[in-house]
Design an enzyme around this catalytic site. Structure first.
Site, PDB file in Angstrom:
ATOM      1  N   ARG A   1       0.826  -1.216   0.000  1.00  0.00           N
ATOM      2  CA  ARG A   1       0.000   0.000   0.000  1.00  0.00           C
ATOM      3  C   ARG A   1       0.857   1.262   0.000  1.00  0.00           C
ATOM      4  O   ARG A   1       0.485   2.293   0.540  1.00  0.00           O
ATOM      5  CB  ARG A   1      -0.969  -0.002   1.188  1.00  0.00           C
ATOM      6  CG  ARG A   1      -1.899  -1.200   1.235  1.00  0.00           C
ATOM      7  CD  ARG A   1      -2.816  -1.242   0.030  1.00  0.00           C
ATOM      8  NE  ARG A   1      -3.668  -2.427   0.037  1.00  0.00           N
ATOM      9  CZ  ARG A   1      -3.448  -3.529  -0.671  1.00  0.00           C
ATOM     10  NH1 ARG A   1      -2.387  -3.606  -1.469  1.00  0.00           N
ATOM     11  NH2 ARG A   1      -4.263  -4.558  -0.607  1.00  0.00           N
TER      12      ARG A   1
ATOM     13  N   SER B   1     -11.835  -1.008   2.423  1.00  0.00           N
ATOM     14  CA  SER B   1     -11.082  -1.532   3.559  1.00  0.00           C
ATOM     15  C   SER B   1     -10.436  -0.375   4.322  1.00  0.00           C
ATOM     16  O   SER B   1      -9.710   0.440   3.743  1.00  0.00           O
ATOM     17  CB  SER B   1     -10.006  -2.499   3.062  1.00  0.00           C
ATOM     18  OG  SER B   1      -9.276  -3.037   4.134  1.00  0.00           O
TER      19      SER B   1
ATOM     20  N   GLU C   1      -5.627   2.419   6.391  1.00  0.00           N
ATOM     21  CA  GLU C   1      -5.308   2.403   4.967  1.00  0.00           C
ATOM     22  C   GLU C   1      -5.973   3.577   4.272  1.00  0.00           C
ATOM     23  O   GLU C   1      -5.464   4.153   3.325  1.00  0.00           O
ATOM     24  CB  GLU C   1      -5.808   1.089   4.356  1.00  0.00           C
ATOM     25  CG  GLU C   1      -5.572   0.937   2.876  1.00  0.00           C
ATOM     26  CD  GLU C   1      -5.984  -0.463   2.403  1.00  0.00           C
ATOM     27  OE1 GLU C   1      -5.365  -1.457   2.857  1.00  0.00           O
ATOM     28  OE2 GLU C   1      -6.918  -0.555   1.592  1.00  0.00           O
TER      29      GLU C   1
END
Length: 297
Positions: free
Chosen positions: A171, A221, A291
């Site tokens: 990420r 998410s 995230e």
């Protein structure tokens, strides 16, 4: 704070005092002083240079999927790249502009019998956002298929980065660290059997629809996967599912998601994120890291 004057924006598609909740996937967020919708790379460069010249604060977004905009909104100018969405096909390569939807690009790959983007068939972000955060699912991620990336810096200079230049991690990418803006991305794919490609995409779509709370607004998410763990499992084991702050709830369908069930606000989201981090830390000793991007004043 100085600002661009409206007359300087007459040749661009813009809105003033625009509620960002109309554009975010969470359906939360305050107003942007100026919201611009460039249709070409040249317009992006012009807007950046105009913001710099007038000392107007500047924020650039893809399609506002994996982020939370604070209730006070964003001062200055916000550039939304959703209309920069062209996709070109040549041989085994696809080149997609930053505003193109990742889901749509995966389907275009299928139309040309190209394999490699099946994992992306259910990720509701833009190409720019996907490259920015090295998006992934079902053991695939952007770094596996990206060949090069055209970017622009905050002075309006355009350059092309190779896959190696992107320094991808989980990420993460160089785009984040160097404050660059993705304009387009080129993907190197492989020839494949369209029936097999479609079968994989159908399988991933079924998994996503059966496990994720797609019926509610969300940012996808919320947390990164901690090393050796799954965020959703940790949240579930900490007893957080169904907990609600204001109008935002930890999904009872998938603990890794937070859904806007009743006119929630960005403050609700942020408070719930902080609460979940505390609960998981107390239960497992693991500190979850968001995230989702949280931006705004």
């Amino acid at each position: 704070m100085t600002m661009i004057i409206p007359e300087e924006l007459k040749n661009f598609e813009v809105k003033f005092d625009a509620p960002l909740s109309d554009y975010t996937f969470t359906k939360v967020g305050g107003q942007a002083d100026i919201l611009a919708f460039p249709k070409t790379v040249d317009e992006v460069a012009q807007l950046i240079k105009l913001a710099n010249k007038s000392e107007t604060p500047l924020t650039v977004l893809g399609n506002a999927s994996n982020l939370i905009v604070k209730d006070s909104g964003i001062r200055g100018m916000v550039i939304l790249l959703e209309k920069l969405d062209k996709v070109n096909y040549a041989g085994y390569s696809l080149e997609a502009q930053a505003g193109a939807k990742l889901i749509d690009v995966s389907r275009i790959a299928l139309e040309h019998s190209l394999s490699g983007l099946e994992f992306a068939c259910g990720i509701p972000g833009s190409i720019g956002g996907a490259v920015y955060m090295n998006a992934g699912a079902y053991d695939g991620e952007i770094s596996h298929v990206l060949a090069s990336c055209k970017v622009i810096d905050m002075e309006g200079n355009i350059k092309v980065l190779s896959k190696e230049d992107m320094r991808f991690g989980y990420r993460q990418s160089a785009v984040q660290n160097e404050k660059l803006i993705v304009l387009s991305a080129k993907f190197d794919l492989k020839a494949g059997d369209p029936s097999l490609i479609k079968a994989d995409m159908d399988k991933f779509t079924e998994l996503r629809e059966s496990k994720q709370p797609l019926e509610y607004p969300s940012c996808g998410s919320v947390f990164k996967r901690p090393a050796g763990y799954f965020a959703g499992q940790l949240i579930q084991e900490a007893g957080c599912q169904g907990h609600r702050i204001g109008g935002v709830e930890v999904s009872t369908k998938h603990a890794g998601f937070m859904v806007n069930v009743d006119q929630g606000t960005a403050s609700d989201y942020i408070a719930l994120i902080d609460w979940v981090i505390e609960q998981v830390k107390a239960k497992s000793g693991v500190t979850l890291e968001p995230e989702v991007r949280i931006i705004g004043d």
